[in-house]
Design a protein around this motif. Structure first.
Motif, mmCIF file in Angstrom:
data_model
loop_
_atom_site.group_PDB
_atom_site.id
_atom_site.type_symbol
_atom_site.label_atom_id
_atom_site.label_comp_id
_atom_site.label_asym_id
_atom_site.label_seq_id
_atom_site.Cartn_x
_atom_site.Cartn_y
_atom_site.Cartn_z
ATOM 1 N N ARG A 104 -11.035 56.439 -70.202
ATOM 2 C CA ARG A 104 -11.341 57.416 -71.231
ATOM 3 C C ARG A 104 -10.308 57.117 -72.170
ATOM 4 N NH1 ARG A 104 -12.662 63.527 -69.427
ATOM 5 N NH2 ARG A 104 -14.513 62.165 -68.414
ATOM 6 N N LEU A 105 -10.901 57.139 -73.585
ATOM 7 C CA LEU A 105 -9.857 56.918 -74.797
ATOM 8 C C LEU A 105 -9.116 58.010 -75.006
ATOM 9 C CD1 LEU A 105 -12.391 54.740 -76.877
ATOM 10 C CD2 LEU A 105 -10.410 53.868 -75.465
ATOM 11 N N ARG A 106 -8.076 57.967 -75.516
ATOM 12 C CA ARG A 106 -7.299 59.011 -76.206
ATOM 13 C C ARG A 106 -6.850 58.608 -77.505
ATOM 14 N NH1 ARG A 106 -6.558 58.946 -70.702
ATOM 15 N NH2 ARG A 106 -6.056 60.845 -69.740
ATOM 16 N N VAL A 107 -7.287 59.262 -78.553
ATOM 17 C CA VAL A 107 -7.082 59.290 -79.921
ATOM 18 C C VAL A 107 -6.618 60.341 -80.582
ATOM 19 C CG1 VAL A 107 -8.618 56.982 -80.026
ATOM 20 C CG2 VAL A 107 -9.286 59.413 -80.527
ATOM 21 N N ARG A 108 -6.213 60.410 -81.926
ATOM 22 C CA ARG A 108 -5.786 61.477 -82.528
ATOM 23 C C ARG A 108 -6.973 62.042 -83.535
ATOM 24 N NH1 ARG A 108 -0.949 58.634 -82.502
ATOM 25 N NH2 ARG A 108 -1.516 57.535 -84.471
ATOM 26 N N SER A 109 -7.805 61.362 -83.908
ATOM 27 C CA SER A 109 -8.865 61.580 -84.764
ATOM 28 C C SER A 109 -10.010 60.464 -84.663
ATOM 29 C CB SER A 109 -8.051 61.561 -86.428
ATOM 30 O OG SER A 109 -7.834 60.269 -86.965
ATOM 31 N N TYR A 110 -11.185 60.981 -85.413
ATOM 32 C CA TYR A 110 -12.252 60.023 -85.448
ATOM 33 C C TYR A 110 -11.752 58.928 -86.301
ATOM 34 C CZ TYR A 110 -15.790 63.297 -83.552
ATOM 35 O OH TYR A 110 -16.527 63.884 -82.709
ATOM 36 N N GLU A 111 -11.238 58.873 -87.439
ATOM 37 C CA GLU A 111 -10.654 57.712 -88.146
ATOM 38 C C GLU A 111 -10.036 56.840 -87.270
ATOM 39 O OE1 GLU A 111 -10.206 60.758 -88.979
ATOM 40 O OE2 GLU A 111 -11.752 61.007 -90.595
ATOM 41 N N GLU A 112 -8.924 57.304 -86.384
ATOM 42 C CA GLU A 112 -8.275 56.260 -85.476
ATOM 43 C C GLU A 112 -9.283 55.586 -84.525
ATOM 44 O OE1 GLU A 112 -4.811 56.326 -82.028
ATOM 45 O OE2 GLU A 112 -4.992 58.055 -83.588
ATOM 46 N N LEU A 113 -10.207 56.614 -84.121
ATOM 47 C CA LEU A 113 -11.068 56.172 -83.132
ATOM 48 C C LEU A 113 -12.235 55.137 -83.612
ATOM 49 C CD1 LEU A 113 -12.717 56.104 -80.433
ATOM 50 C CD2 LEU A 113 -14.058 58.164 -81.220
ATOM 51 N N ASN A 114 -12.710 55.106 -85.023
ATOM 52 C CA ASN A 114 -13.530 54.248 -85.530
ATOM 53 C C ASN A 114 -12.788 52.966 -85.950
ATOM 54 O OD1 ASN A 114 -16.086 55.580 -85.012
ATOM 55 N ND2 ASN A 114 -15.491 56.994 -87.068
ATOM 56 N N ALA A 115 -11.542 52.898 -86.321
ATOM 57 C CA ALA A 115 -10.933 51.814 -86.808
ATOM 58 C C ALA A 115 -10.512 51.061 -85.521
ATOM 59 C CB ALA A 115 -9.551 52.149 -87.266
ATOM 60 N N TRP A 116 -10.425 51.653 -84.540
ATOM 61 C CA TRP A 116 -10.096 51.020 -82.990
ATOM 62 C C TRP A 116 -11.620 50.228 -82.462
ATOM 63 C CZ3 TRP A 116 -12.188 51.085 -77.993
ATOM 64 C CH2 TRP A 116 -11.388 50.554 -76.959
ATOM 65 N N LEU A 117 -12.732 51.058 -82.679
ATOM 66 C CA LEU A 117 -13.835 50.488 -82.246
ATOM 67 C C LEU A 117 -14.391 49.119 -83.251
ATOM 68 C CD1 LEU A 117 -15.923 53.478 -81.619
ATOM 69 C CD2 LEU A 117 -15.219 52.057 -79.752
ATOM 70 N N LEU A 118 -13.918 49.339 -84.405
ATOM 71 C CA LEU A 118 -14.190 48.141 -85.335
ATOM 72 C C LEU A 118 -13.343 46.783 -84.854
ATOM 73 C CD1 LEU A 118 -15.934 47.062 -87.820
ATOM 74 C CD2 LEU A 118 -14.099 47.770 -89.147
ATOM 75 N N ASP A 119 -12.283 47.175 -84.455
ATOM 76 C CA ASP A 119 -11.409 45.906 -84.249
ATOM 77 C C ASP A 119 -12.170 45.411 -82.743
ATOM 78 O OD1 ASP A 119 -9.715 46.352 -86.464
ATOM 79 O OD2 ASP A 119 -8.343 47.486 -85.417
ATOM 80 N N ARG A 120 -12.355 46.289 -81.874
ATOM 81 C CA ARG A 120 -12.773 45.718 -80.610
ATOM 82 C C ARG A 120 -14.152 45.344 -80.779
ATOM 83 N NH1 ARG A 120 -11.104 47.780 -75.775
ATOM 84 N NH2 ARG A 120 -12.615 45.940 -74.946
ATOM 85 N N CYS A 121 -14.888 45.574 -81.613
ATOM 86 C CA CYS A 121 -16.213 44.784 -81.958
ATOM 87 C C CYS A 121 -16.187 43.431 -82.319
ATOM 88 C CB CYS A 121 -17.193 45.530 -82.926
ATOM 89 S SG CYS A 121 -17.913 47.090 -82.325
ATOM 90 N N ILE A 122 -15.118 43.212 -83.295
ATOM 91 C CA ILE A 122 -14.699 41.983 -83.805
ATOM 92 C C ILE A 122 -14.218 41.131 -82.524
ATOM 93 C CG2 ILE A 122 -13.296 40.596 -85.500
ATOM 94 C CD1 ILE A 122 -13.616 42.908 -87.524
ATOM 95 N N ALA A 123 -13.372 41.742 -81.798
ATOM 96 C CA ALA A 123 -12.514 40.792 -80.882
ATOM 97 C C ALA A 123 -13.456 40.399 -79.581
ATOM 98 C CB ALA A 123 -11.534 41.920 -80.109
ATOM 99 N N TYR A 124 -14.633 41.649 -79.515
ATOM 100 C CA TYR A 124 -15.608 41.063 -78.320
ATOM 101 C C TYR A 124 -16.419 39.961 -78.897
ATOM 102 C CZ TYR A 124 -19.831 41.840 -75.358
ATOM 103 O OH TYR A 124 -20.687 41.673 -74.433
ATOM 104 N N ALA A 125 -17.055 40.159 -80.250
ATOM 105 C CA ALA A 125 -17.827 38.959 -80.591
ATOM 106 C C ALA A 125 -17.248 37.574 -80.498
ATOM 107 C CB ALA A 125 -18.432 39.487 -82.076
#
Length: 500
Positions: free
Chosen positions: A258-279
């Motif tokens: 389970r992820l632990r973040v401070r805000s939606y902005e931090e969560l979405n920035a992390w998800l975008l980085d993970r999408c690029i790294a996964y691809a």
């Protein structure tokens, strides 16, 4: 029943060693009938299958048991009974047999039903830029220490398998628009076709076949990005199997643990980085020597060029209250005092709320996703203060109001004056006409001179606003010089001689 080893020994003894059937029977302890059956059939294995299964106990209750099993299979997954509960219900009807017989019959019934309903599928292939698939999933994360179920939008390019993931608090239409805008901006283009399920934010009515009545605003978005929407058959998730599979992969790879973040902005920035790294790390399922990112880079020129952001709002009418508040999504937002008495249009975006009246913007606020919250803009209430200056001290919109530094210093100094509230209201009212920067400058100038009254500040504003025309000296035509005088020092000598 003969075992495989005995059958093999019989065949080797007869065909390889050349032994007689009688000798084989004596050595292996089997009958001549068995040996002849093995040799004549040519089989290497025999299996006994009972043609009719005797069910002395459960036979008379077969119809009732099948009815109970069918009713249980038709219930939602969370409401289904265990097989022990089904057995207990059958016992309640008068069945006297054991649980094992019910279990065996239920297993065979389930297997037969699964075989009857099993379907075959045709693998799909998509050209570059031809189609993308869209879907939602629900994931659990910790945001600022609170457990929250976020709604995750998934977009997947069907040819390159490139993915885009973004989390939202809602699944509403404005979130759909924002997810498409951010995905197409990331891809730097869109596909000619979009594949969706029959979500209510896109489809208003389902007709026979592929015909759908799409939502008007959803059609506007598709027209902006030049996308043709295609809806799947109801309850047929395999028609967009790529994004359905992506939901499971993202849940395992990105949201576990389970992820632990401070805000939606931090969560979405992390998800975008993970999408690029996964691809960049994942091999393409069809072109194994290339990654998903490499296939995506090759597909980009085939995408429909990005048309810029779509004005993706969800509009609803509303009526402002006498306290200059408009209710939307269980929260209240303030509007300008001049908007009271006539309806306004609430335009809900993914991150903000715009309030318009006759095309004019009368309020803009960051969007709140709580319940029962009130979002104020104190400047909306300044015209009301002109009639009721005493509300400045205890008015709800003015609590914890952070003003610019010079204005805040003037406000603190005026609190001690008998008519300080009235003077402060006059200064704040000047902001509506002269602008906050000009009033801030005037307050700073007055404080440098050691004064802070409203009259002085308004006087400084008036001088800034209308400094007056510059003074110019005009020489009459009769007094203009026609010949420039030439200095003649000899004249002074003649005057000195005359005085002597």
């Amino acid at each position: 029943m003969l075992v495989v080893e005995t059958i093999a020994k019989i065949r080797r003894a007869y065909f390889v060693q050349g032994k007689a059937i009688k000798a084989i029977c004596r050595e292996l302890g089997v009958s001549r009938k068995v040996v002849r059956k093995v040799l004549r059939s040519g089989a290497t294995e025999f299996a006994y299958e009972r043609s009719v299964q005797p069910q002395p106990k459960i036979g008379p209750w077969r119809e009732q048991l099948e009815r109970l099993l069918a009713e249980n299979a038709g219930r939602p997954r969370r409401e289904r009974l265990t097989l022990m509960r089904v057995f207990e219900e059958l016992r309640g009807l008068g069945y006297e047999g054991g649980y094992d017989a019910v279990r065996r019959y239920a297993s065979a019934w389930t297997q037969e039903r699964a075989t009857a309903t099993a379907s075959a599928f045709v693998p799909l292939s998509f050209a570059p830029g031809e189609a993308y698939q869209f879907d939602w999933s629900h994931e659990v994360v910790l945001i600022n220490g609170t457990t929250v179920t976020v709604k995750v939008a998934h977009v997947r390019l069907c040819h390159s398998r490139m993915l885009f993931v973004r989390a939202y608090p809602r699944e509403t239409q404005e979130m759909v628009f924002d997810a498409h805008e951010r995905a197409f901006a990331f891809f730097r283009g869109a596909c000619t076709r979009g594949i969706y399920d029959n979500m209510k934010t896109a489809v208003d009515a389902i007709f026979v076949g592929r015909e759908r009545a799409y939502n008007r605003r959803f059609q506007q978005m598709c027209g902006h990005y030049l996308v043709e929407p295609v809806a799947c058959t109801p309850a047929s998730g395999w028609e967009k199997g790529q994004v359905e599979n992506q939901v499971g992969v993202i849940r395992q790879r990105f949201f576990a643990p389970r992820l632990r973040v401070r805000s939606y902005e931090e969560l979405n920035a992390w998800l975008l980085d993970r999408c690029i790294a996964y691809a960049k790390a994942q091999a393409h399922p069809e072109v194994r020597d290339r990654t998903v990112w490499e296939m995506f880079e090759a597909e980009r020129p085939s995408l429909v060029p990005y048309a810029g952001p779509f004005d993706g709002f969800h509009a609803v009418p509303a009526s402002p209250s006498k306290t200059c508040l408009v209710r939307f999504d269980n929260n209240k937002y303030s509007v300008e005092a001049s908007a009271v008495g006539r309806p306004v249009e609430v335009r809900a975006y993914a991150d903000r709320i715009d309030l318009r009246q006759d095309g004019r913007l009368v309020g803009r606020h960051p969007r709140s996703f709580g319940r029962g919250e009130t979002v104020y803009d104190p400047w909306h209430y300044v015209p009301v203060l002109a009639r009721k200056p005493g509300a400045l001290r205890n008015g709800a919109p003015f609590k914890d109001w952070v003003l610019p530094a010079a204005l805040e210093r003037v406000r603190r100094k005026l609190k001690a004056a008998p008519d300080g509230d009235r003077q402060m209201v006059e200064i704040l009212s000047a902001v509506l006409t002269d602008g906050l920067a000009a009033v801030e400058t005037a307050c700073a100038e007055a404080l440098r001179e050691g004064v802070h009254s409203a009259d002085v500040i308004l006087n400084i504003l008036a001088r800034q606003r209308d400094p007056g025309p510059p003074v110019t000296i005009m020489t009459p035509e009769a007094l203009k010089l026609r010949h420039e005088p030439v200095a003649d020092c000899a004249r002074y000598d003649s005057l000195r001689r005359a005085s002597g």
